[in-house]
Each structure stands twice: as C-alpha cells, then as structure tokens.
Design an enzyme around this catalytic site. Sequence first.
Site, PDB file in Angstrom:
ATOM      1  CG  HIS A  52      -9.256   0.513  -0.245  1.00 53.38           C
ATOM      2  ND1 HIS A  52      -8.612   0.319   0.970  1.00 53.38           N
ATOM      3  CD2 HIS A  52     -10.582   0.591   0.055  1.00 53.38           C
ATOM      4  CE1 HIS A  52      -9.497   0.287   1.940  1.00 53.38           C
ATOM      5  NE2 HIS A  52     -10.703   0.466   1.421  1.00 53.38           N
TER       6      HIS A  52
ATOM      7  CG  ASP B  13      -6.188  -2.443   3.435  1.00 54.45           C
ATOM      8  OD1 ASP B  13      -5.088  -2.204   3.965  1.00 54.45           O
ATOM      9  OD2 ASP B  13      -6.806  -1.607   2.737  1.00 54.45           O
TER      10      ASP B  13
ATOM     11  CG  HIS C 293      -4.020  -1.498  -1.389  1.00 51.86           C
ATOM     12  ND1 HIS C 293      -5.170  -2.198  -1.666  1.00 51.86           N
ATOM     13  CD2 HIS C 293      -4.349  -0.632  -0.394  1.00 51.86           C
ATOM     14  CE1 HIS C 293      -6.151  -1.790  -0.867  1.00 51.86           C
ATOM     15  NE2 HIS C 293      -5.679  -0.828  -0.088  1.00 51.86           N
TER      16      HIS C 293
ATOM     17  CG  MET D 104     -11.122   3.752   2.195  1.00 50.41           C
ATOM     18  SD  MET D 104      -9.549   3.715   3.066  1.00 50.41           S
ATOM     19  CE  MET D 104      -8.447   3.733   1.665  1.00 50.41           C
TER      20      MET D 104
ATOM     21  N   GLY E 176       1.157  -1.894   4.143  1.00 47.77           N
ATOM     22  CA  GLY E 176       1.708  -0.553   3.954  1.00 47.77           C
ATOM     23  C   GLY E 176       2.933  -0.335   4.822  1.00 47.77           C
TER      24      GLY E 176
ATOM     25  CG  MET F  25      -8.032   7.593   2.376  1.00 47.60           C
ATOM     26  SD  MET F  25      -7.169   7.629   3.953  1.00 47.60           S
ATOM     27  CE  MET F  25      -6.350   6.042   3.912  1.00 47.60           C
TER      28      MET F  25
ATOM     29  CG  MET G 226     -11.505  -2.095   5.526  1.00 47.54           C
ATOM     30  SD  MET G 226      -9.962  -1.763   4.646  1.00 47.54           S
ATOM     31  CE  MET G 226      -8.973  -0.933   5.904  1.00 47.54           C
TER      32      MET G 226
ATOM     33  N   GLY H  27      -8.534   4.629   7.077  1.00 51.64           N
ATOM     34  CA  GLY H  27      -8.172   6.039   7.208  1.00 51.64           C
ATOM     35  C   GLY H  27      -6.686   6.262   7.432  1.00 51.64           C
TER      36      GLY H  27
ATOM     37  CB  SER I  12      -0.894   0.010   1.240  1.00 52.47           C
ATOM     38  OG  SER I  12      -1.379   1.317   1.445  1.00 52.47           O
TER      39      SER I  12
ATOM     40  CG  ASP J 227      -4.988   2.683   0.935  1.00 47.51           C
ATOM     41  OD1 ASP J 227      -5.960   1.911   0.879  1.00 47.51           O
ATOM     42  OD2 ASP J 227      -3.878   2.353   1.368  1.00 47.51           O
TER      43      ASP J 227
HETATM   44  C1  DX5 Z   1      -6.094   2.057   5.660  1.00 44.23           C
HETATM   45  C2  DX5 Z   1      -5.688   1.613   4.292  1.00 44.23           C
HETATM   46  C3  DX5 Z   1      -4.621   0.612   4.234  1.00 44.23           C
HETATM   47  C4  DX5 Z   1      -3.327   0.981   4.879  1.00 44.23           C
HETATM   48  C5  DX5 Z   1      -2.813  -0.272   5.529  1.00 44.23           C
HETATM   49  O1  DX5 Z   1      -7.274   2.773   5.564  1.00 44.23           O
HETATM   50  O2  DX5 Z   1      -6.791   1.109   3.579  1.00 44.23           O
HETATM   51  O3  DX5 Z   1      -4.403   0.161   2.893  1.00 44.23           O
HETATM   52  O4  DX5 Z   1      -2.364   1.457   3.987  1.00 44.23           O
HETATM   53  O5  DX5 Z   1      -1.710   0.089   6.238  1.00 44.23           O
HETATM   54  P1  DX5 Z   1      -0.913  -0.876   7.184  1.00 44.23           P
HETATM   55  O6  DX5 Z   1      -0.459  -2.047   6.354  1.00 44.23           O
HETATM   56  O7  DX5 Z   1       0.211  -0.016   7.623  1.00 44.23           O
HETATM   57  O8  DX5 Z   1      -1.816  -1.298   8.291  1.00 44.23           O
HETATM   58 ZN    ZN Z   2      -6.453   0.106   1.620  1.00 37.67          ZN
END
Ligand code: DX5
Ligand code: ZN
Length: 248
Positions: free
Chosen positions: A89, A198, A56, A91, A220, A60, A160, A165, A31, A58
């Site tokens: 993804h 995730d 991936h 959000m 991530g 937001m 999730m 976030g 991510s 993200d």
């Molecule tokens: C959070 C994201 C994730 C995030 C995961 O809202 O959707 O994709 O990057 O991060 P880690 O792997 O650090 O938990």
């Molecule tokens: Zn994500």
Amino acid sequence: MFCRVFAFRSVLEFQQRFEREKPLLIELAPSILSADFGRLAEQVQAAVEGGATLLHVDVMDGHFVPNLTIGPPVVKSLRKATPVPFDVHLMIENPDQYISAFVDAGADWISIHQEATVHLHRTLELIKSHDVLAGVVINPATPVETLSDILYLVDYVLVMSVNPGFGAQKFIPHSLDKLQKLAGMRSEQRLNFRIEIDGGVALDTITKIVRAGAEVLVAGNAVFGKGDPKANVQSLIKAASEARLQRV
Ligand code: DX5
Ligand code: ZN
C-alpha cells in the site's frame, strides 16, 4: 454436471444457489505497521500460521502522509521469511518512481492513492505492466464515484476507513456506505475487482464490514497490537466467516 444445471428452474435460481454455495472469498491481510519490527519475521510467520493469506505492507513517505515507514529493502528481506503474497500500500507522492523497485523486492499487489496520483490511468497501467495486481485506494473524504471510469482497469479497490498514516485509529462508520456503493458499481459495470478495507478492522467492527461487502480485510492493531498474532488472526477470520455466512 449438465443434469444438475438443468435441474434449476431458471438461470436466476442457479445464480442464487451458486452465490450461496461459492467458497468464502474473505482474506485477512495483517498490516505489519503494528508489528514489532525487531521480531518482524517471527510475528509475520505467527500471523500466517493463524490463517492470514496476504500480508499488508504500508509504505509512507512523510509527505503524502505525516509518517515514515519502510522501503524496498525491508520488503526484500521479508520476502525470504514467508511465501504469502505481499499487498503493498503506497502512501507516497510520485509512486511511478518506486513501482519497479517494489516489484523487484517482491510485491505481488501494489495499490496507489487516487489523491496522490495525477495520471491515475497511467500509473495503474504501469503497475499492470509489471504483472502484479493493481489497486486504487481512496481516502475517507474521497467519494467512490470518482473511480467510476477507472474500475475496469483495477484488480482491487482499497477503501480507507481511517485517515492514512497511523495504525490503531478509530473506524470511520461512513466507510460502510462506500463499500456498499462500490459493490453496486461493480455489479452495474459487470466487473470483478475485489473490495478491500483498511483501518480500524477489529472484532467489534468486522461483522458490519463484511456484511457491507468487504472481501479483503487489513488489520494491524487487531493482529499485532497485543496478545498472540496467530490467535488474533484466527479470531478475526472466524468472526469474518460467520458474518459472511449470515449475509443475505
Ligand atoms: C494506515 C495503514 C493501515 C494501518 C491499519 O495508514 O494504511 O494499514 O496499519 O491499522 P489498524 O488496523 O490498526 O487500524
Ligand atoms: Zn494500509
């Protein structure tokens, strides 16, 4: 080929052997949320060299989740840096408005939150109409059973395992039960969507996650948080593959 098939005493025995021998289907999807955005292309390329086969992304909007990230222009630029598919993804509220922009920018997989979409069926159909893979995401508090009537339509389900976030949060253990339930629903309904997870995927959680049934692993912080992304990806894939081999 036929001789080999008929050498098995039953279809069940054949299926069991096939299940054991089929290639590993685990994919690691770094991510970019935790990457250094000033060196994004370089960091992504290092992760891909380490064996990442999906990236991936993200997105937001500061409404559905309390954070803001990137939009289609960044996806478009990143598209030039790597050939690996992009798992976008969303959000965001009103995802229907932005799906075509992300497809045009280079998205290959697009997922939307069950909680952010009033007409989930319509939005999934919209994603599929663009010839990209369609996924549905559920937050930690959303039961997997709410997806029962839509599973036939999706290419993947994203569970999730943190509240969306932010990166680098703690893995929520209850997510393991959700992965197992989803895998059960998939066989009951004879479907073949993939199961993605995730949040909080790291060396200390990955074995349980894979054994519970996750096949696409988003990470991530564990990839970009510290150290070398290439080496981090290699270690995560090694741990996931070992866990997969040990599954009974
Ligand atoms: C959070 C994201 C994730 C995030 C995961 O809202 O959707 O994709 O990057 O991060 P880690 O792997 O650090 O938990
Ligand atoms: Zn994500």
